[in-house]
Enzyme design. Structure first.
Site, mmCIF file in Angstrom:
data_model
loop_
_atom_site.group_PDB
_atom_site.id
_atom_site.type_symbol
_atom_site.label_atom_id
_atom_site.label_comp_id
_atom_site.label_asym_id
_atom_site.label_seq_id
_atom_site.Cartn_x
_atom_site.Cartn_y
_atom_site.Cartn_z
ATOM 1 N N CYS B 78 0.816 -1.219 0.000
ATOM 2 C CA CYS B 78 0.000 0.000 0.000
ATOM 3 C C CYS B 78 0.843 1.260 0.000
ATOM 4 C CB CYS B 78 -0.954 0.006 1.184
ATOM 5 S SG CYS B 78 -2.169 -1.320 1.081
ATOM 6 N N CYS B 196 -14.286 0.221 7.300
ATOM 7 C CA CYS B 196 -13.336 -0.394 6.369
ATOM 8 C C CYS B 196 -13.266 0.453 5.096
ATOM 9 C CB CYS B 196 -13.782 -1.803 5.983
ATOM 10 S SG CYS B 196 -14.059 -2.896 7.393
ATOM 11 N N HIS B 319 -9.393 3.902 -1.489
ATOM 12 C CA HIS B 319 -8.049 3.338 -1.322
ATOM 13 C C HIS B 319 -7.628 2.503 -2.536
ATOM 14 C CE1 HIS B 319 -4.447 1.783 0.263
ATOM 15 N NE2 HIS B 319 -4.904 0.771 0.969
#
Lengths: 376, 376
Positions: B78, B196, B319
């Site tokens: 990430c 989340c 994300h």
């Protein structure tokens, strides 16, 4: 005199190894490179791979106990391994890190069934040009121009398979004749099976650090990286020639050399026979149009004036994409240390590594790394 | 005073965009960054991505006419986008290249159906720990220790969704209550759906070059990269804490700052609510055990003493892995230029970006990049 040196190298055996995994392949290469380099910390790691899954570098390094250091995985098509090496050298040169590990890994046997095919959205994909076809077009152009003969193309394969007889890590080797090479199964006309690199798994590694004058340290005299270069449609040369010529000019200038002919031993990207011919010309090792003849007459063979691919090259040692650059580098390091056994180029003092990447989009995504190394 | 500056930034909109492609996403981000930076050459490109196919960087750059320059694609879980940014900064710092483009791209909607699952050969894979479960264990530990309450966990989501109301590029936003967050579908106990990050596609870009004192240049005061750090099983902290603390210490020291509390605005890796809480503590923005309370009492909200994730963070902006670091960077650049509109932190002079990568093997493949930036 170089500021940066290769302290140690290692490789796996090369071949189809679908039953093994990348950790095992990498372990062989890294443990050999670390032992070769001698004791000392590893301060950062660059890993080159094209098709290995995300996160593989961390998984591989964990298995070796190399943790808590920066790890960057790079992808630059077939030049991924030499890109990792170039980044490692740059990090040492600037003092960013002390001793750096460059690692190249690839397991093609589990990633592909046959040739790498371009994406449908790329011009090659849209026109059905898998990579062998792209090289075949270059070969066809050379044949049309009278710049090569079919026998000269085949001579590259004969030479490199014979070189590999002396390389115990090579995937294939053998004493072939030109006729046998030409008679092998046609892959992409005029390139027959024995003129194409095989599907290979493998790993290569190098430890790079500041030059300390060690008796086994191979200096990095110059290194250059180019990429993102589309094939100039108005170029008089075939695909790949220009980027190799430009990158080599950068690397030779950085090394303070006037010409590639000052180099004693060379490993180049012979994914296909025509690739070696074009590259020897683009490097300036032989004159334009003389690459095929050089292979045929032994100029580029062991014992010739300009030995090319003593390891057997991609054609015989194999071509696990991300590992290839570091396999080439390991060969040149062994050559410059006089440790290449039956394939040793006598008295080799200056060596050169050239890796050419076509990306998955070969026409547009050219990448090339050239490194010039010198004996201890 | 910084030697390196961000000359321009750009991003795509963030969201699920399975019908588009990476070239289109990247085009939006890069063209905005180039326009923002103003005229000038791009001498090299670093591209961060985790799951994009090999060769994508070249394909993307071709579509933009950025060719014939070195291009290196990096993967660092990430933290891939901020790794690309860190490499670009290093290349400028050492004078290797003049002006460098850092690009982050990811299309998660076509790569995954649901959570990223670890490889079977990793400890998490062998024990069934997908990434939400890994974060859930940290949350459970915090709950058990009394270091956080369920309402405090939820407060992070409430805050970041509210921040995103002012961010037109965010994937999600909304005025939620703590009860609504807690009542949303359970994903990995105690983390509910709204705790989340979503599945996202997007791109972010930055042009980095030498500081020239321009009125819109944001200086890079300090940057640090760590990776390959396994979670110390004897650490008193939960997974992720230690590497963030160590990387932040490096970056703050490089920036000449004594503590994260000297920073005016922060973008951190809130892939899950507990992630933001742990990170604010690990950075030293709040005391250990105070991260949850800080979210609940507004300390980390816009208008609070230490605003965190004014963009909405990963939880709301989205994300897209490789793009996330550059999206965070773009937000801090806009904040430090006073261009963040309704989410502007008044008078922000110093900003910090933190990206945490777990690799596919999250327990072993930690990666973290922290950058400290300063207003023009």
């Amino acid at each position: 005199m170089s500021d940066i040196a290769v302290h140690g190298v290692g490789t796996s055996h090369f071949g189809r190894a679908p039953g093994t995994d990348l950790v095992t392949l990498a372990w062989t290469a890294v443990s050999e490179a670390l032992a070769d380099a001698g004791p000392g910390p590893i301060d950062a790691v660059w890993v080159g791979t094209v098709f290995a899954p995300a996160g593989v570098a961390q998984r591989v390094l964990r298995a070796m106990g190399i943790t808590r250091v920066p790890v960057v995985t790079v992808e630059n098509a077939c030049a991924s391994g030499t890109t990792a090496f170039a980044e490692a050298c740059e990090a040492v040169r600037t003092g960013r890190y002390g001793r750096v590990l460059a690692l190249g890994i690839e397991q093609m046997s589990t990633a592909f069934d046959g040739a790498i095919t371009p994406e449908d959205t790329d011009p090659e994909g849209a026109t059905g040009l898998a990579l062998p076809a792209l090289y075949a077009m270059a070969a066809t152009r050379y044949l049309h121009d009278g710049a090569v003969t079919p026998a000269q193309l085949a001579a590259v394969s004969v030479k490199n398979h014979a070189h590999a007889l002396h390389n115990p890590r090579a995937q294939y080797s053998g004493r072939y004749t030109v006729d046998e090479v030409l008679a092998s199964r046609m892959i992409a006309d005029p390139l027959t099976l024995l003129q194409c690199c095989p599907t290979s798994d493998g790993a290569g590694a190098a430890v790079v650090g500041p030059a300390r004058g060690g008796a086994r340290e191979v200096g990095v005299r110059g290194i250059a990286l180019r990429s993102g270069a589309p094939w100039g449609r108005r170029s008089p040369h075939v695909w790949g020639y220009d980027i190799v010529a430009e990158t080599a000019a950068d690397a030779l200038a950085a090394a303070g050399l006037h010409a590639a002919t000052d180099v004693d031993v060379v490993e180049v990207h012979d994914a296909f026979t025509i690739g070696e011919i074009v590259t020897t010309e683009a490097l300036g090792l032989v004159a334009p149009g003389e690459g095929g003849k050089a292979a045929e007459t032994g100029v580029t063979a062991l014992g010739g004036a300009h030995p090319v691919n003593p390891s057997g090259g991609l054609l015989s040692r194999g071509h696990p994409l991300g590992a290839t650059g570091l396999a080439q580098l390991a060969e040149i390091v062994w050559q410059l240390r006089g440790e290449a056994g039956g394939r040793q180029v006598d008295g080799a003092r200056i060596g050169l590594v050239e890796t050419m990447g076509g990306g998955v989009s070969a026409l547009d995504g050219n990448a090339c790394v050239v490194a010039v190394l010198e004996a201890p």
